[in-house]
Design a protein around this motif. Structure first.
Motif, PDB file in Angstrom:
ATOM      1  N   THR A 204       0.800  -1.205   0.017  1.00  9.97           N
ATOM      2  CA  THR A 204      -0.014  -0.049   0.077  1.00  9.97           C
ATOM      3  C   THR A 204       0.863   1.172   0.157  1.00  9.97           C
ATOM      4  N   ALA A 205       0.656   2.054  -1.003  1.00 11.26           N
ATOM      5  CA  ALA A 205       1.773   3.181  -1.050  1.00 11.26           C
ATOM      6  C   ALA A 205       1.053   4.554  -0.484  1.00 11.26           C
ATOM      7  N   VAL A 206       1.921   5.208   0.375  1.00  7.45           N
ATOM      8  CA  VAL A 206       1.236   6.150   1.054  1.00  7.45           C
ATOM      9  C   VAL A 206       2.203   7.646   0.639  1.00  7.45           C
ATOM     10  N   LEU A 207       1.613   8.803   0.159  1.00  8.80           N
ATOM     11  CA  LEU A 207       2.524   9.659  -0.294  1.00  8.80           C
ATOM     12  C   LEU A 207       2.780  10.778   1.000  1.00  8.80           C
ATOM     13  N   VAL A 208       3.878  11.267   0.799  1.00  8.47           N
ATOM     14  CA  VAL A 208       4.202  12.363   1.751  1.00  8.47           C
ATOM     15  C   VAL A 208       4.574  13.543   1.128  1.00  8.47           C
ATOM     16  N   LEU A 209       3.774  14.753   1.400  1.00  7.15           N
ATOM     17  CA  LEU A 209       4.286  16.046   0.964  1.00  7.15           C
ATOM     18  C   LEU A 209       4.653  17.010   1.827  1.00  7.15           C
ATOM     19  N   ARG A 210       5.594  17.877   1.642  1.00  8.18           N
ATOM     20  CA  ARG A 210       6.091  19.025   2.497  1.00  8.18           C
ATOM     21  C   ARG A 210       6.059  20.153   1.793  1.00  8.18           C
ATOM     22  N   ASP A 211       5.050  20.923   2.469  1.00 12.12           N
ATOM     23  CA  ASP A 211       4.718  22.390   1.955  1.00 12.12           C
ATOM     24  C   ASP A 211       4.441  21.975   0.153  1.00 12.12           C
ATOM     25  N   GLY A 212       3.655  21.171  -0.018  1.00 14.18           N
ATOM     26  CA  GLY A 212       2.942  20.821  -1.478  1.00 14.18           C
ATOM     27  C   GLY A 212       3.988  20.053  -2.253  1.00 14.18           C
ATOM     28  N   VAL A 213       5.266  19.585  -1.881  1.00 10.52           N
ATOM     29  CA  VAL A 213       6.209  19.162  -2.759  1.00 10.52           C
ATOM     30  C   VAL A 213       6.492  17.765  -2.310  1.00 10.52           C
ATOM     31  N   PRO A 214       6.188  16.586  -3.114  1.00 13.68           N
ATOM     32  CA  PRO A 214       6.852  15.471  -2.695  1.00 13.68           C
ATOM     33  C   PRO A 214       7.855  15.254  -2.020  1.00 13.68           C
ATOM     34  N   ALA A 215       7.752  14.579  -0.806  1.00 14.50           N
ATOM     35  CA  ALA A 215       8.928  14.246  -0.065  1.00 14.50           C
ATOM     36  C   ALA A 215       9.304  12.672  -0.098  1.00 14.50           C
ATOM     37  N   GLY A 216       8.478  11.994  -0.507  1.00 19.14           N
ATOM     38  CA  GLY A 216       8.751  10.507  -0.740  1.00 19.14           C
ATOM     39  C   GLY A 216       7.604   9.900  -0.729  1.00 19.14           C
ATOM     40  N   VAL A 217       7.522   8.547  -1.029  1.00 15.36           N
ATOM     41  CA  VAL A 217       6.417   7.539  -0.560  1.00 15.36           C
ATOM     42  C   VAL A 217       6.863   6.417   0.377  1.00 15.36           C
ATOM     43  N   LEU A 218       5.937   5.952   1.047  1.00 14.28           N
ATOM     44  CA  LEU A 218       6.147   5.019   2.086  1.00 14.28           C
ATOM     45  C   LEU A 218       5.259   3.698   1.467  1.00 14.28           C
ATOM     46  N   GLY A 219       6.069   2.576   1.553  1.00 15.38           N
ATOM     47  CA  GLY A 219       5.451   1.193   1.377  1.00 15.38           C
ATOM     48  C   GLY A 219       4.906   0.604   2.448  1.00 15.38           C
ATOM     49  N   ILE A 220       3.722   0.173   2.771  1.00 11.04           N
ATOM     50  CA  ILE A 220       3.049  -0.559   3.644  1.00 11.04           C
ATOM     51  C   ILE A 220       2.451  -1.727   3.441  1.00 11.04           C
ATOM     52  N   ALA A 221       2.994  -2.856   4.372  1.00 11.60           N
ATOM     53  CA  ALA A 221       2.159  -4.346   3.892  1.00 11.60           C
ATOM     54  C   ALA A 221       2.173  -5.046   4.964  1.00 11.60           C
ATOM     55  N   ASP A 222       1.572  -5.933   4.956  1.00  9.35           N
ATOM     56  CA  ASP A 222       1.361  -7.229   5.904  1.00  9.35           C
ATOM     57  C   ASP A 222       2.648  -8.126   5.822  1.00  9.35           C
ATOM     58  N   ARG A 223       3.144  -8.391   6.822  1.00 11.99           N
ATOM     59  CA  ARG A 223       4.472  -9.187   6.681  1.00 11.99           C
ATOM     60  C   ARG A 223       4.233 -10.872   7.021  1.00 11.99           C
ATOM     61  N   LEU A 224       4.810 -11.551   6.062  1.00 11.96           N
ATOM     62  CA  LEU A 224       4.736 -13.132   6.405  1.00 11.96           C
ATOM     63  C   LEU A 224       5.198 -13.605   7.762  1.00 11.96           C
ATOM     64  N   ARG A 225       4.424 -14.583   8.284  1.00 11.64           N
ATOM     65  CA  ARG A 225       4.940 -15.143   9.441  1.00 11.64           C
ATOM     66  C   ARG A 225       6.348 -15.763   9.578  1.00 11.64           C
ATOM     67  N   PRO A 226       7.016 -15.787  10.251  1.00  9.46           N
ATOM     68  CA  PRO A 226       8.379 -16.161  10.299  1.00  9.46           C
ATOM     69  C   PRO A 226       8.513 -17.698   9.695  1.00  9.46           C
ATOM     70  N   ASP A 227       7.485 -18.329  10.380  1.00  8.53           N
ATOM     71  CA  ASP A 227       7.236 -19.931  10.420  1.00  8.53           C
ATOM     72  C   ASP A 227       6.404 -20.349   9.103  1.00  8.53           C
ATOM     73  N   ALA A 228       6.036 -19.218   8.065  1.00  9.75           N
ATOM     74  CA  ALA A 228       5.028 -19.774   7.204  1.00  9.75           C
ATOM     75  C   ALA A 228       5.651 -20.757   6.002  1.00  9.75           C
TER      76      ALA A 228
END
Length: 659
Positions: free
Chosen positions: A453-477
């Motif tokens: 899931t992409a999340v955009l970050v703006l600083r004073d109206g200018v794109p500062a970057g994009v964060l990627g958010i996701a659920d994580r696989l279980r360690p034992d999966a």
């Protein structure tokens, strides 16, 4: 024992669940009687073996007979009134016959065994009766209906009809299935679709009863009556799937009936034939009662229950609650597995998995994350919590956010360190005049293509970057998927309500090729039934309300217990309490070991019973020797079944799946 099914919700029924049925009270009472009978028997046996006066242990044996035998005796008499005969009544007769011949302990043991097994079955059956209560509690009892003149009316949700308009305030649950007429918000609909993140809703979008509204207000036009809502249909599907298990019980009852009739007929013949040939009354009665004792299926009962109950106890010590011996046996029969994604194959908690500032012109990753986390800190949105947690894990110091505002479906805006920071959905924050729009769009596409899931970050109206958010696989999966493939000969399939890209990414990481994504609860049921029509016995592993119909429809259902919904935990046949996915193949392996012991025990019991019966019919089997042979086989079978109580049994099961 009788099979009780779940009640279907009526079309006009409200969202309030009915009170628990009286059968649950009866099942608990039956368990208490069985416990009293067992304690009385054990104390009496100890007194008898230590040479105590007969009146002392005799009275306790009488307590065991009464407390453990009255319920099956009463049920057997009622069955006789309906011209049927069951094994429980025959065991009562055999126990009384043993007591009449002086074998009081033998009869009491029969009573205790059947009382205990009957109580376990009754409790397992009663547990399913209120499995829908947790789901029904999700739907609100009342809703705010808007009249034509705009007046607000609080009405029962059961009274809503198609065409009504309702107002859903921030933080309220949606009262009916419908479509948004006005307003914007984000709705947590994980209970229906299994999606881990809230979904943006705006005019024209569909919403479901029981889902949780976010920060915005919605006006919703009702499109389904209460009895036809998705949540009500889930209840109906759970009930229908539970009813499909009844034929197995009917088959068992038929076998019991034939065995009972045959045993009575042979016992009468063993008594009558010697009399007709001139034998004395006492001798004929002794032979018949000896036959009744040695032919009783005490060892057969113990052949099945101790291995399965020992496996249940061992699994329970390692965080797997198996609800009945029938379930433990079924776990070893599984030859196909269906896994839910969110909260089952994955940890169920969104996490920041990527930080992407624009190349050459963006801030450092820590600065980007700090700005986003500071702006999101006042928010309660799951994505906001993921961003704040990521910043804290990196040791970022968060400056205070001022003039915070949240726009449902868009994101948040706040002043951080003198600059305006906006964090939210790229499609809502990006406009034609946004600087670096092309480069930012490429970053968003890159993240979304791999299921983030992409999340955009703006600083004073200018794109500062994009964060990627996701659920994580279980360690034992990954190891669990490989173990399940080795056990069943087939790779598990993934069934989820999440989007295909996210599901495909996680499935690829876990080693799963068969992915069914974007599924509603009824679609999951269809997937399970499709496998069963192909002749497979399917194990479903899930944790959400949306998984409950599939859990009930499957050959066996297993719920993840730590974060699992109440309905999933009640509907499932087994619950993984410690939230360790790797215990699924381990308990399946333990079940297969239990089934092998059951076969061994049945062979032992059959050899002993057949030999003793033939001896009694062909020759003259002394009563003490008959009792000794009968009890000896019972002890051998019981001890063999208890082998699965040992810690080594679980280590072997877990070791085989890990290897």
């Amino acid at each position: 024992m009788p099979v009780t099914t779940l009640e279907r919700p009526s079309r006009t029924a409200g969202a309030r669940p009915a009170a628990p049925r009286r059968t649950r009270v009866f099942a608990l009472a039956e368990a208490r009687w069985a416990a009293i009978a067992t304690v009385a028997f054990l104390v009496a046996l100890a007194l008898q073996l230590t040479g105590a006066p007969s009146w002392a242990w005799g009275a306790l044996y009488a307590v065991a007979y009464l407390t453990g035998g009255w319920e099956p005796a009463w049920a057997g008499l009622q069955a006789l009134r309906d011209r049927t005969l069951d094994v429980d009544l025959l065991m009562i007769v055999a126990a009384l016959g043993a007591a009449a011949l002086g074998q009081v302990m033998d009869g009491a043991l029969l009573i205790v065994i059947f009382a205990t097994s009957g109580a376990l079955e009754a409790l397992a059956t009663a547990r399913t009766q209120d499995s829908v209560r947790g789901l029904l509690d999700l739907a609100p009892a009342t809703a705010t209906r808007l009249a034509d003149d705009g007046e607000e009316q609080s009405v029962p949700t059961a009274g809503l009809v198609v065409g009504d308009t309702i107002l859903v305030r921030p933080g309220e649950r949606v009262g009916a299935d419908g479509r948004v007429l006005a307003g914007a918000s984000e709705v947590d609909q994980a209970t229906i679709t299994g999606e881990p993140l809230p979904v943006a809703k705006e005019p024209g979008d569909e919403v479901f009863a029981g889902t949780l509204n976010g920060l915005g207000a919605l006006r919703v036009k009702v499109e389904r009556d209460a009895g036809d809502s998705v949540i009500a249909r889930i209840v109906a599907m759970v009930a229908e799937a539970s009813e499909t298990k009844a034929p197995t019980q009917l088959f068992i009852e038929k076998v019991e009936q034939r065995y009972s009739v045959g045993l009575v007929a042979v016992t009468l013949a063993v008594f009558a034939v010697p009399l007709m040939l001139g034998a004395g009354l006492a001798g004929a009665l002794l032979r018949a009662m000896t036959f009744m004792i040695v032919a009783s299926p005490c060892a057969v009962v113990l052949a099945t229950m101790p291995p399965l109950l020992s496996a249940i106890a061992n699994a329970g010590r390692h965080g797997v609650l198996v609800k009945s011996a029938v379930v433990m046996e079924r776990l070893g029969q599984v030859d196909a597995v269906a896994l839910d994604k969110t909260g089952t194959l994955t940890e169920g908690t969104p996490r920041v998995t990527a930080i992407r500032p624009p190349a050459g012109a963006g801030p450092a990753e820590e600065a980007l994350l700090t700005w986003a986390a500071a702006a999101e800190h006042p928010s309660e949105h799951p994505l906001a919590r993921a961003i704040v947690d990521a910043a804290r894990n990196r040791g970022c110091a968060l400056p205070a956010a001022e003039e915070f505002t949240a726009s449902p479906g868009t994101g948040v805006r706040a002043r951080v360190g003198g600059a305006w920071i906006e964090v939210g959905a790229p499609a809502r924050l990006m406009t034609e005049g946004t600087p670096m729009a092309t480069e930012v769009a490429e970053l968003v596409t890159e993240l979304e293509d791999v299921g983030h899931t992409a999340v955009l970050v703006l600083r004073d109206g200018v794109p500062a970057g994009v964060l990627g958010i996701a659920d994580r696989l279980r360690p034992d999966a990954v190891a669990t998927v490989a173990a399940l493939r080795a056990l069943t000969g087939r790779t598990p399939m993934l069934v989820t309500g999440d989007n295909p890209r996210a599901a495909g990414r996680l499935a690829e990481e876990a080693g799963i090729a068969d992915v069914r994504a974007g599924l509603l609860p009824q679609d999951k049921v269809d997937a399970v039934r499709g496998e069963e029509r192909a002749g497979r016995k399917v194990l479903v592993v899930g944790d959400g309300v949306n998984d409950a119909p599939a859990l009930a429809a499957a050959h066996t259902g297993v719920a993840m217990g730590r974060a699992g919904s109440d309905l999933a935990l009640q509907t499932a046949d087994a619950v993984i309490v410690r939230d360790e996915l790797a215990t699924v193949p381990a308990v399946m392996t333990l079940s297969r070991a239990a089934r092998r012991l059951v076969v061994q025990n049945l062979v032992i019991a059959s050899v002993f019973i057949s030999g003793l019966v033939l001896w009694d019919l062909v020759g003259e089997l002394p009563l003490p020797l008959g009792v000794l042979g009968h009890e000896g086989s019972t002890v051998i079978v019981g001890l063999n079944g208890l082998r699965l109580l040992r810690e080594a049994a679980w280590r072997r099961a877990a070791g085989r799946t890990a290897g």
